[in-house]
Design a protein around this motif. Sequence first.
Motif, short mmCIF file in Angstrom:
data_model
loop_
_atom_site.label_atom_id
_atom_site.label_comp_id
_atom_site.label_asym_id
_atom_site.label_seq_id
_atom_site.Cartn_x
_atom_site.Cartn_y
_atom_site.Cartn_z
N ASP A 1 -1.69 6.41 0.74
CA ASP A 1 -1.74 5.09 0.10
C ASP A 1 -0.44 4.78 -0.64
OD1 ASP A 1 -2.94 2.67 -0.46
OD2 ASP A 1 -3.84 3.37 -2.34
N GLN B 1 2.85 2.88 -1.66
CA GLN B 1 3.36 1.51 -1.72
C GLN B 1 4.77 1.53 -2.28
OE1 GLN B 1 2.45 -1.68 -4.82
NE2 GLN B 1 1.18 -2.41 -3.12
N ARG C 1 7.98 -0.96 -3.58
CA ARG C 1 8.37 -2.30 -4.02
C ARG C 1 9.87 -2.33 -4.31
NH1 ARG C 1 4.39 -0.54 -7.07
NH2 ARG C 1 5.75 -0.41 -8.91
N VAL D 1 6.95 -6.49 -2.32
CA VAL D 1 6.34 -5.33 -1.67
C VAL D 1 6.97 -5.13 -0.31
CG1 VAL D 1 4.21 -4.27 -0.86
CG2 VAL D 1 4.18 -5.67 -2.94
N SER E 1 3.15 -0.97 2.17
CA SER E 1 1.94 -0.74 1.40
C SER E 1 0.92 -0.02 2.26
CB SER E 1 1.38 -2.06 0.87
OG SER E 1 0.25 -1.84 0.06
N SER F 1 7.21 2.45 -7.09
CA SER F 1 6.33 2.93 -6.03
C SER F 1 5.03 3.42 -6.65
CB SER F 1 7.00 4.07 -5.25
OG SER F 1 7.29 5.16 -6.11
N VAL G 1 2.93 -7.87 2.74
CA VAL G 1 4.02 -6.88 2.78
C VAL G 1 5.00 -7.29 3.86
CG1 VAL G 1 2.57 -4.99 1.93
CG2 VAL G 1 2.75 -5.41 4.39
N GLN H 1 5.47 -2.77 8.20
CA GLN H 1 4.48 -1.73 8.43
C GLN H 1 5.09 -0.67 9.33
OE1 GLN H 1 1.71 -1.21 7.04
NE2 GLN H 1 0.98 -3.16 6.22
#
Length: 591
Positions: A384, A386, A388, A394, A397, A433, A582, A585
């Motif tokens: 999980d 993330q 930034r 972002v 994520s 993060s 976001v 990916q």
Amino acid sequence: MSIASRFAVLQDQTAKVWQLSIPYFKSEEKWNARAMLAAIVALNLLGVYLLVLLNQWNQVFYDALQNKNQAVFWQQLGRFTYIAFALIILAVYKFYITQLLEMRWRAWMTEHYLGRWLSNQAFYKMELARFAKSDPDAGPDNPDQRIQEDLNQFTSLTIGLCMGVLNALVTLVSFVGILWSLSGDFSFHLGGSEYFVPGFMVWMALLYCLAGSIITFYIGRPQIKLNFQQQRVEADFRHHMVRVREYSESIALDHGEKVERTHLDTRFAAVLANYLKLLKAQKNLIWFNSFFGQAAVVFPFIVAAPRFFSGAIQLGTLMQISSAFGRVQDSLSWFVDNYSSLATWRATTDRLTSFEEQIQALTQVQSAQVAINTGANAPLEAQDLQLRLPDGTVLLSGLNLHAAPGDSVLLSGPSGSGKSTLFRAFAAIWPFSSGKVALPADAMFIPQRPYFPDGTLRSALAYPTAASGYSDEALCQALTDALLPHLCNQLDQEAAWGQKLSGGEQQRLAIARVLLKKPRWIFADEATSALDAPAENSIYQKLLAQVQQAQGAIISIAHRPNVAALHRTRWTLEPQAANAAVRYQIKETKE
């Protein structure tokens, strides 16, 4: 500004000074620090006592002159010798102990702030936070100046000004009684009645200095902001010259001398412009201070002259009044005399306080929880995760990544998609993060721009560990494997290796570090981008062989097809729609 507002500002400034000062006097050096401070206070008190004796000496000595009493005259000259000799000894030891306390205090604060600045990558996070803000004045600028110059000024000014205040208060208490007793009553008639003002000289000194302090405050107030700004523009000018020296080759290749000269001229123009404003503000204050000081010389004689010419007091008493008035006036005028130093002190204190606040704020920035997994076959895992940007955007994520020993992973994607930022999160240095990362023990990161300290080549190669832990044979073998055999005879040569070596040589020297230390996991961020294809292939073959032998893995950021062909797994950063939550990916593919 109202009186209440000014009092609040004074309270805030006092709190800042206390916050910066008290840690040293509670540290492991507290007893030495307190002893030296007590000695300085005692010497200041002794100095005031000697000045009181000197004031009493004035009366006896000048009365002897007026009465032509030769015996008393020579006796008082001998007494003056003792007092003067004691004042000389006191001045020497007060200077020595004060400077010693300033030096030790500065040394402790420098060590303290260097430790805080360099711990938990605060130096790195501070730069990220500063340049992420659109306001150029946001956050502390030039931390090198804070630690080198501001700490020096803070310790010297704090001790000097605090001892000055103490000396002024004790002198005032000691001499105000003398001046009161010597003043006599001042009488005047008003409305058919006669009024008496006891301690007239004391009240005159108070009114004289109160008026001077108020005028000084309004004349000198602009200096506070100007001093703060002067320190900033001076540091900016110095910092840009350092950058020109660090990037001298790149600037020379681009023939950027004229542009850099323009930039330096612009920064130096800011230095001169602000200094001119500061100079004008100081000139206005000096005009008043000079007038105020010269007037203070004759002011007590003017006020006491009627009593002297009427025969009410003798010459000795007149000189004693002048001396006592001068001491009281000096005490009450301490603010007037030290306003420029106070302005510098306040600016320095504000800069150090903002530096302290920024370091504390960085400890509260959310970052991913990185745990070091020491297991023999420990994988790299992200849960999980993330990422930034400093402005809150972002990038990635909900990442769940896994790489096991024996893997070779290529991280690819468009420029600016967050590849290097993901590596920073793995290394636990990216503050923007969240999530969890399990990082295998014995991992090394090869950044895009490797750093080499000035000094011997063996120190640059072994950095950040001590070069004494490696034999010459091991160092030379690492250089040879990194295609730098010609540097084997330069291990003890001192140079600025970050400037002396070409870009490709710097990358190979960084890889030589990895080959020297033989980590199980390697994270290479464009580590061979400056190399030709054959050299790049040879280097990567050695890196792959090393992690395979150590039962580890390699994760690379690279764009060249020949590097991609050496990796069996690919993590690709794919851009999302413009209105997506976001920007990117990750897609995983195996070959």
